[in-house]
Write a protein that holds these residues in place. Sequence first.
Motif, PDB file in Angstrom:
ATOM      1  N   GLN A 123       0.723  -1.171   0.156  1.00 62.14           N
ATOM      2  CA  GLN A 123       0.085  -0.051   0.104  1.00 62.14           C
ATOM      3  C   GLN A 123       1.128   1.074   0.000  1.00 62.14           C
ATOM      4  OE1 GLN A 123      -3.246  -0.057   2.917  1.00 62.14           O
ATOM      5  NE2 GLN A 123      -3.524   2.045   2.840  1.00 62.14           N
ATOM      6  N   ALA A 124       1.993   1.206   0.720  1.00 66.69           N
ATOM      7  CA  ALA A 124       2.868   2.249   0.826  1.00 66.69           C
ATOM      8  C   ALA A 124       3.454   2.809  -0.639  1.00 66.69           C
ATOM      9  CB  ALA A 124       3.751   2.095   1.678  1.00 66.69           C
ATOM     10  N   HIS A 125       3.720   1.797  -1.374  1.00 68.67           N
ATOM     11  CA  HIS A 125       4.389   1.908  -2.608  1.00 68.67           C
ATOM     12  C   HIS A 125       3.316   2.476  -3.677  1.00 68.67           C
ATOM     13  CE1 HIS A 125       5.880  -0.168  -6.579  1.00 68.67           C
ATOM     14  NE2 HIS A 125       6.388   1.212  -6.498  1.00 68.67           N
ATOM     15  N   PHE A 126       2.090   1.735  -3.555  1.00 69.30           N
ATOM     16  CA  PHE A 126       1.042   2.531  -4.217  1.00 69.30           C
ATOM     17  C   PHE A 126       0.794   3.910  -4.071  1.00 69.30           C
ATOM     18  CE2 PHE A 126      -3.612   3.442  -4.029  1.00 69.30           C
ATOM     19  CZ  PHE A 126      -3.884   3.384  -5.572  1.00 69.30           C
ATOM     20  N   CYS A 127       0.653   4.406  -2.940  1.00 67.01           N
ATOM     21  CA  CYS A 127       0.575   5.855  -2.256  1.00 67.01           C
ATOM     22  C   CYS A 127       1.634   6.694  -2.930  1.00 67.01           C
ATOM     23  CB  CYS A 127       0.464   5.949  -0.900  1.00 67.01           C
ATOM     24  SG  CYS A 127      -1.051   5.077  -0.229  1.00 67.01           S
ATOM     25  N   ARG A 128       3.074   6.285  -2.791  1.00 65.07           N
ATOM     26  CA  ARG A 128       3.870   7.204  -3.268  1.00 65.07           C
ATOM     27  C   ARG A 128       3.906   7.357  -4.815  1.00 65.07           C
ATOM     28  NH1 ARG A 128       7.131   3.641  -0.168  1.00 65.07           N
ATOM     29  NH2 ARG A 128       7.665   2.741  -1.779  1.00 65.07           N
TER      30      ARG A 128
ATOM     31  N   ILE B 298       2.629  10.632  -9.845  1.00 58.98           N
ATOM     32  CA  ILE B 298       1.984  10.804 -11.076  1.00 58.98           C
ATOM     33  C   ILE B 298       0.782  12.054 -11.083  1.00 58.98           C
ATOM     34  CG2 ILE B 298       0.341   9.709 -12.655  1.00 58.98           C
ATOM     35  CD1 ILE B 298       3.008   8.705 -12.837  1.00 58.98           C
ATOM     36  N   THR B 299       0.095  12.062  -9.720  1.00 59.13           N
ATOM     37  CA  THR B 299      -1.006  12.865  -9.801  1.00 59.13           C
ATOM     38  C   THR B 299      -0.835  14.163  -8.877  1.00 59.13           C
ATOM     39  OG1 THR B 299      -2.196  11.988  -8.000  1.00 59.13           O
ATOM     40  CG2 THR B 299      -2.832  11.078 -10.230  1.00 59.13           C
ATOM     41  N   GLY B 300       0.064  13.919  -7.921  1.00 57.55           N
ATOM     42  CA  GLY B 300       0.209  15.203  -7.128  1.00 57.55           C
ATOM     43  C   GLY B 300      -0.570  15.095  -5.740  1.00 57.55           C
ATOM     44  N   LEU B 301      -1.519  13.914  -5.966  1.00 54.90           N
ATOM     45  CA  LEU B 301      -2.521  13.773  -4.866  1.00 54.90           C
ATOM     46  C   LEU B 301      -2.124  12.346  -4.141  1.00 54.90           C
ATOM     47  CD1 LEU B 301      -5.599  14.895  -6.824  1.00 54.90           C
ATOM     48  CD2 LEU B 301      -4.413  16.281  -5.284  1.00 54.90           C
ATOM     49  N   SER B 302      -2.548  12.248  -2.935  1.00 56.04           N
ATOM     50  CA  SER B 302      -2.737  10.893  -2.195  1.00 56.04           C
ATOM     51  C   SER B 302      -3.709  10.283  -2.828  1.00 56.04           C
ATOM     52  CB  SER B 302      -2.858  11.348  -0.579  1.00 56.04           C
ATOM     53  OG  SER B 302      -4.051  11.677  -0.459  1.00 56.04           O
ATOM     54  N   PRO B 303      -3.932   8.996  -2.611  1.00 58.18           N
ATOM     55  CA  PRO B 303      -5.146   8.090  -3.127  1.00 58.18           C
ATOM     56  C   PRO B 303      -6.443   8.548  -2.451  1.00 58.18           C
ATOM     57  CG  PRO B 303      -3.279   6.714  -2.733  1.00 58.18           C
ATOM     58  CD  PRO B 303      -2.751   8.089  -2.186  1.00 58.18           C
ATOM     59  N   LYS B 304      -6.193   9.087  -1.192  1.00 56.37           N
ATOM     60  CA  LYS B 304      -7.488   9.342  -0.492  1.00 56.37           C
ATOM     61  C   LYS B 304      -8.223  10.739  -1.200  1.00 56.37           C
ATOM     62  CE  LYS B 304      -9.383  10.444   3.987  1.00 56.37           C
ATOM     63  NZ  LYS B 304      -9.106  10.586   5.453  1.00 56.37           N
TER      64      LYS B 304
END
Length: 288
Positions: free
Chosen positions: A253-258, A263-269
């Motif tokens: 999950q941490a890798h996904f969030c980074r 890519i987007t400048g935003l956190s997944p949340k």
Amino acid sequence: MNLHHAGGTHAAVHAPRLSLGSCIRAYITRSTRDVALLPANSRLNHFPPSSVCTISWYLHGEAELIQIGDKAVAQVLPVPIIFNGPRTEAVVSYNPGQVEVFTLVLLPEALHALTGLNIAEFTDRSLAFAQVFDTEWQAMAQAVLNASGHAERIALIEEFIEPRWAAARPHSNPLADWMRGSFESMAVRMAASHWVRSGRQLERQVKMWSGLSYQRLWGLRRAENRFIAVREMLRSSDSSWADVAATTGHADQAHFCRETRKITGLSPKELKRRVMEEESYWLYRIWS
């Protein structure tokens, strides 16, 4: 077809005929003509990085490019017909007034096969269509602009491209195979075939076909899968960020969030919140 309606705006994705599935990724339609002028922040359009090329017909209205990655820009886009190469960073455009746009989404290696264009020359660029394409393509594009509806536009495009794709389509194209999901085997098969003789040649070939490095192409493909997974998560109360991370091939999950923030400048949340609540993220809601 994926369709989105919000406050009278319309956005949809339309699939091409089956015989063109390895050439045309999709058609996207977007209109704000049926509503009173939206507030300024709702006239923004957030687009993620993308490995595809697009041709956009502005049937009504104008657009300005105002942000690339985290940098502010001021570029009036050359309507009514615009060619966009692959994008390595997220971009934001702005519509001063109401718009109606019809967009053709092409796989870059297919566009290279059809036209001989070196896609690398168009990465991160938006150009007037006539600057890039020959007179036959320009005649087709003008007919699409003058068509009476989206069904006629799609028919005109497919009648033009299908015989050319039948003649130009490679019998064996490892990059095209990867674009359908078999990335891991692409380098092996390219290296074992007549396509490439060295790692350096592999990089040159991939960049000419796609406009991107092999590594960057893989990263954008994963990013696209991530956006789709986030959208699917919005539809399911059972999904977790860990589930999305596993689905999109991240270590955890941490890798996904980074990667999402990179890519987007935003956190997944925060990305999820904006996709759910903000009109300008309409493309994230409909893309698949």
